[in-house]
Write an enzyme that holds these catalytic residues in place. Structure first.
Site, PDB file in Angstrom:
ATOM      1  N   HIS A   1       0.847  -1.192   0.000  1.00 26.60           N
ATOM      2  CA  HIS A   1       0.000   0.000   0.000  1.00 26.60           C
ATOM      3  C   HIS A   1       0.883   1.242   0.000  1.00 26.60           C
ATOM      4  O   HIS A   1       1.969   1.243   0.574  1.00 26.60           O
ATOM      5  CB  HIS A   1      -0.941   0.025   1.210  1.00 26.60           C
ATOM      6  CG  HIS A   1      -0.257  -0.169   2.525  1.00 26.60           C
ATOM      7  ND1 HIS A   1       0.160  -1.402   2.971  1.00 26.60           N
ATOM      8  CD2 HIS A   1       0.085   0.712   3.500  1.00 26.60           C
ATOM      9  CE1 HIS A   1       0.715  -1.278   4.161  1.00 26.60           C
ATOM     10  NE2 HIS A   1       0.702   0.006   4.501  1.00 26.60           N
TER      11      HIS A   1
ATOM     12  N   HIS B   1       0.905   5.238   1.097  1.00 25.51           N
ATOM     13  CA  HIS B   1       0.269   6.291   1.883  1.00 25.51           C
ATOM     14  C   HIS B   1       0.377   7.579   1.063  1.00 25.51           C
ATOM     15  O   HIS B   1       1.481   7.952   0.638  1.00 25.51           O
ATOM     16  CB  HIS B   1       1.018   6.516   3.195  1.00 25.51           C
ATOM     17  CG  HIS B   1       1.050   5.328   4.108  1.00 25.51           C
ATOM     18  ND1 HIS B   1       0.247   5.226   5.216  1.00 25.51           N
ATOM     19  CD2 HIS B   1       1.800   4.197   4.091  1.00 25.51           C
ATOM     20  CE1 HIS B   1       0.500   4.082   5.854  1.00 25.51           C
ATOM     21  NE2 HIS B   1       1.450   3.446   5.188  1.00 25.51           N
TER      22      HIS B   1
HETATM   23  P1  5GP Z   1       1.701   0.460   7.380  1.00 28.01           P
HETATM   24  O1  5GP Z   1       2.228   0.803   8.741  1.00 28.01           O
HETATM   25  O2  5GP Z   1       1.491  -1.030   7.216  1.00 28.01           O
HETATM   26  O3  5GP Z   1       2.510   1.061   6.266  1.00 28.01           O
HETATM   27  O4  5GP Z   1       0.300   1.179   7.283  1.00 28.01           O
HETATM   28  C1  5GP Z   1      -0.916   0.556   7.553  1.00 28.01           C
HETATM   29  C2  5GP Z   1      -1.969   1.641   7.605  1.00 28.01           C
HETATM   30  O5  5GP Z   1      -3.240   1.021   7.564  1.00 28.01           O
HETATM   31  C3  5GP Z   1      -1.921   2.492   8.877  1.00 28.01           C
HETATM   32  O6  5GP Z   1      -1.718   3.847   8.528  1.00 28.01           O
HETATM   33  C4  5GP Z   1      -3.269   2.245   9.532  1.00 28.01           C
HETATM   34  O7  5GP Z   1      -3.814   3.397  10.132  1.00 28.01           O
HETATM   35  C5  5GP Z   1      -4.115   1.758   8.373  1.00 28.01           C
HETATM   36  N1  5GP Z   1      -5.167   0.841   8.763  1.00 28.01           N
HETATM   37  C6  5GP Z   1      -5.030  -0.251   9.550  1.00 28.01           C
HETATM   38  N2  5GP Z   1      -6.213  -0.866   9.712  1.00 28.01           N
HETATM   39  C7  5GP Z   1      -7.122  -0.133   9.011  1.00 28.01           C
HETATM   40  C8  5GP Z   1      -8.523  -0.277   8.803  1.00 28.01           C
HETATM   41  O8  5GP Z   1      -9.181  -1.200   9.283  1.00 28.01           O
HETATM   42  N3  5GP Z   1      -9.118   0.658   8.030  1.00 28.01           N
HETATM   43  C9  5GP Z   1      -8.428   1.684   7.467  1.00 28.01           C
HETATM   44  N4  5GP Z   1      -9.114   2.548   6.720  1.00 28.01           N
HETATM   45  N5  5GP Z   1      -7.102   1.848   7.635  1.00 28.01           N
HETATM   46  C10 5GP Z   1      -6.460   0.950   8.406  1.00 28.01           C
END
Ligand code: 5GP
Length: 137
Positions: free
Chosen positions: A97, A99
């Site tokens: 993903h 951001h």
């Molecule tokens: P990572 O740290 O893996 O790069 O980012 C994961 C992102 O997914 C985080 O910014 C977190 O807030 C988001 N996230 C985790 N669970 C959910 C969810 O159930 N719904 C949404 N909309 N975002 C989520």
């Protein structure tokens, strides 16, 4: 099934802002800055090094459109596009993903970007050699 696959299948809700046959963009539930959006492929790949080039190209095209929409629609002054790989890099969800984070003058967020120094020209060159070898290999 990871949390993003549950969002794709509508098993859990999300605030979706864009969808096509292979991509989804939705609001991050824990925004760094309000408007923080996630862009994901509908097929799960992880990490970036295992993600096909055409999928990455498509994801970045959608990131570009979301960034432009944050500037136009939210009045953002700038945008951060970030992609984490591995727990050491802060990744929590094992589904690639991007951001896309709108930034505003004086928004108060500061990355902990503590720039370091190489101890010598040889120090940087030694690491460059290893990365070049990785690129060649
Ligand atoms: P990572 O740290 O893996 O790069 O980012 C994961 C992102 O997914 C985080 O910014 C977190 O807030 C988001 N996230 C985790 N669970 C959910 C969810 O159930 N719904 C949404 N909309 N975002 C989520």
């Amino acid at each position: 099934m990871n949390i993003f696959e549950k969002i794709i299948s509508r098993e859990i809700p999300a605030t979706i802002i864009y969808e096509d046959e292979d991509t989804l963009a939705f609001m991050d539930i824990g925004p760094i800055i309000k408007g923080h959006t996630l862009v994901i492929p509908k097929i799960c790949y992880d990490p970036v090094t295992e993600t096909p080039d055409d999928v990455l190209a498509k994801l970045m095209q959608i990131c570009k459109r979301v960034a432009a929409a944050q500037i136009k629609g939210l009045g953002a002054d700038g945008v951060n596009i970030i992609q984490n790989n591995g727990a050491s890099a802060g990744q929590v969800v094992p589904h690639i993903h991007f951001h896309v984070i709108p930034r505003f003058e004086g928004d108060g967020h500061h990355w902990n970007w503590a720039a370091k120094k190489y101890e010598s020209p040889a120090g940087v060159e030694n690491l460059a050699v290893k990365i070049r070898e990785g690129l060649a290999g």
